[in-house]
Design a protein around this motif. Structure first.
Motif, short mmCIF file in Angstrom:
data_model
loop_
_atom_site.label_atom_id
_atom_site.label_comp_id
_atom_site.label_asym_id
_atom_site.label_seq_id
_atom_site.Cartn_x
_atom_site.Cartn_y
_atom_site.Cartn_z
N TRP A 104 1.67 -25.72 -28.18
CA TRP A 104 1.33 -25.21 -29.51
C TRP A 104 0.76 -23.81 -29.42
O TRP A 104 1.12 -22.92 -30.19
CB TRP A 104 0.31 -26.14 -30.18
CG TRP A 104 -0.11 -25.69 -31.54
CD1 TRP A 104 0.52 -25.93 -32.72
CD2 TRP A 104 -1.25 -24.87 -31.86
NE1 TRP A 104 -0.15 -25.32 -33.76
CE2 TRP A 104 -1.24 -24.67 -33.26
CE3 TRP A 104 -2.28 -24.31 -31.10
CZ2 TRP A 104 -2.22 -23.92 -33.90
CZ3 TRP A 104 -3.24 -23.55 -31.74
CH2 TRP A 104 -3.22 -23.37 -33.14
N GLN A 105 -0.12 -23.60 -28.45
CA GLN A 105 -0.73 -22.28 -28.29
C GLN A 105 0.32 -21.22 -27.97
O GLN A 105 0.32 -20.13 -28.54
CB GLN A 105 -1.78 -22.31 -27.18
CG GLN A 105 -2.52 -20.99 -27.02
CD GLN A 105 -3.43 -20.98 -25.81
OE1 GLN A 105 -2.97 -21.17 -24.69
NE2 GLN A 105 -4.72 -20.78 -26.02
N ASN A 108 2.35 -20.42 -31.06
CA ASN A 108 1.60 -19.99 -32.24
C ASN A 108 0.60 -18.89 -31.94
O ASN A 108 0.93 -17.71 -32.06
CB ASN A 108 0.90 -21.20 -32.87
CG ASN A 108 1.86 -22.19 -33.48
OD1 ASN A 108 2.27 -22.04 -34.63
ND2 ASN A 108 2.24 -23.21 -32.72
N SER A 109 -0.60 -19.24 -31.51
CA SER A 109 -1.66 -18.24 -31.43
C SER A 109 -1.39 -17.15 -30.40
O SER A 109 -1.71 -15.98 -30.64
CB SER A 109 -3.01 -18.92 -31.13
OG SER A 109 -2.95 -19.70 -29.96
N LEU A 112 1.13 -14.70 -31.93
CA LEU A 112 0.62 -14.16 -33.18
C LEU A 112 -0.56 -13.23 -32.97
O LEU A 112 -0.59 -12.11 -33.50
CB LEU A 112 0.22 -15.33 -34.09
CG LEU A 112 -0.41 -14.96 -35.42
CD1 LEU A 112 0.53 -14.11 -36.26
CD2 LEU A 112 -0.81 -16.23 -36.18
N LEU A 143 -1.69 -14.56 -41.38
CA LEU A 143 -1.15 -15.52 -40.43
C LEU A 143 -2.18 -15.92 -39.38
O LEU A 143 -2.26 -17.08 -38.98
CB LEU A 143 0.09 -14.93 -39.74
CG LEU A 143 1.33 -14.74 -40.63
CD1 LEU A 143 2.41 -13.96 -39.88
CD2 LEU A 143 1.88 -16.09 -41.07
N VAL A 144 -2.98 -14.95 -38.94
CA VAL A 144 -4.05 -15.24 -37.98
C VAL A 144 -5.06 -16.19 -38.60
O VAL A 144 -5.49 -17.18 -37.96
CB VAL A 144 -4.73 -13.94 -37.51
CG1 VAL A 144 -6.05 -14.24 -36.79
CG2 VAL A 144 -3.81 -13.16 -36.58
N SER A 146 -4.60 -18.31 -40.99
CA SER A 146 -3.95 -19.63 -41.13
C SER A 146 -3.93 -20.36 -39.80
O SER A 146 -4.18 -21.57 -39.72
CB SER A 146 -2.53 -19.45 -41.68
OG SER A 146 -1.87 -20.69 -41.75
N ASN A 147 -3.64 -19.62 -38.72
CA ASN A 147 -3.58 -20.21 -37.40
C ASN A 147 -4.95 -20.71 -36.95
O ASN A 147 -5.09 -21.81 -36.40
CB ASN A 147 -3.03 -19.19 -36.41
CG ASN A 147 -2.80 -19.77 -35.03
OD1 ASN A 147 -3.71 -19.81 -34.21
ND2 ASN A 147 -1.59 -20.22 -34.76
N GLN A 150 -5.81 -23.84 -38.74
CA GLN A 150 -5.10 -24.98 -38.18
C GLN A 150 -5.73 -25.44 -36.86
O GLN A 150 -5.85 -26.64 -36.60
CB GLN A 150 -3.62 -24.65 -37.96
CG GLN A 150 -2.81 -25.85 -37.49
CD GLN A 150 -1.35 -25.53 -37.24
OE1 GLN A 150 -0.91 -24.37 -37.42
NE2 GLN A 150 -0.58 -26.53 -36.85
N LEU A 151 -6.13 -24.47 -36.04
CA LEU A 151 -6.78 -24.81 -34.78
C LEU A 151 -8.04 -25.62 -35.05
O LEU A 151 -8.29 -26.66 -34.41
CB LEU A 151 -7.13 -23.54 -34.01
CG LEU A 151 -7.91 -23.70 -32.71
CD1 LEU A 151 -7.13 -24.53 -31.70
CD2 LEU A 151 -8.26 -22.34 -32.12
#
Length: 228
Positions: A104-105, A108-109, A112, A143-144, A146-147, A150-151
């Motif tokens: 996931w990381q 995503n992060s 991003l 987006l950051v 939002s990420n 979510q984390l």
């Protein structure tokens, strides 16, 4: 006695900081070799020839064996060296949960947050995008956020680490990643108390290695804060 692992690192790099903490906490013998990526030292021909053809930081040389990419290095060290099991448990379900987070990381992060930093510090790198720098930064900031939300929502449980009650490689990689937006003056913990409490747990558990790994990084982010 085995030779120390040669560790090529830049502590502005998230994976370099995570590996530094891992080396120190596990007491794996290593020779730290700093590399200044902002000056392009990893792009020199000598680095490509001697360290890694991929010219990446961090990288290691273990008794002649060359390897790059932070997560790959961590898993290699776990297989090859004697370390406490909690870092990457043999229990297949726990290990699968750690891998689930790492996937996931990576998807995503990692991508991003790096892009977000590049958009602000190196706008010329994104010149193919026809939008203004401000428009691009605003999009990636959303987006950051939002990420990070979510984390905090999906991966962090109060009083626990990402997987279970003991620290793992998922936590040190996540902690270094979450700190990264500070490079461009963004506080990732504002309005996220659960995420902030988890990071404090990681910091406390990894003292003094966390503070050592982030010393130069925090000096850099303090300069950014003074400019804003």
């Amino acid at each position: 006695m085995p030779r120390p692992v040669k560790f090529f690192y830049d502590l502005l790099s998230t994976h370099s900081r995570a590996l530094y903490m891992f080396f120190e906490a596990t007491k794996i013998p290593y020779d730290p070799i700093p590399v200044c990526a902002t000056k392009g030292e990893h792009l020199a021909d000598g680095y490509k020839e001697y360290v890694t053809r991929f010219q990446q930081v961090p990288s290691i040389i273990d008794d002649g064996f060359k390897l790059s990419s932070g997560v790959t290095i961590l898993k290699y060290l776990i297989r090859e060296k004697l370390i406490p099991e909690h870092w990457y448990p043999r229990d297949t379900k726990l290990r699968a949960q750690i891998d689930e987070y790492l996937e996931w990381q990576a998807d995503n992060s990692s991508k991003l947050f790096n892009t977000f930093v590049v958009q602000q510090k190196y706008p010329e790198e994104a010149r193919r995008d026809q939008r203004s720098v401000g428009e691009r930064v605003q999009e990636y900031r959303q987006l950051v956020d939002s990420n990070l939300n979510q984390l905090e929502r999906d991966w962090i449980a109060p009083g626990r680490f990402i997987v279970g009650d003991r620290i793992t490689i998922a936590d040190i990689l996540a902690a270094c990643e979450v700190e990264q937006p500070k490079i461009v003056g963004v506080d990732p913990f504002e309005g996220r108390p659960k995420l902030a409490a988890w990071l404090e747990k990681v910091r406390y558990t990894m003292t003094p290695y966390y503070q050592e790994a982030h010393q130069d990084f925090y000096k850099f982010t303090e300069k950014v804060a003074l400019k804003n």
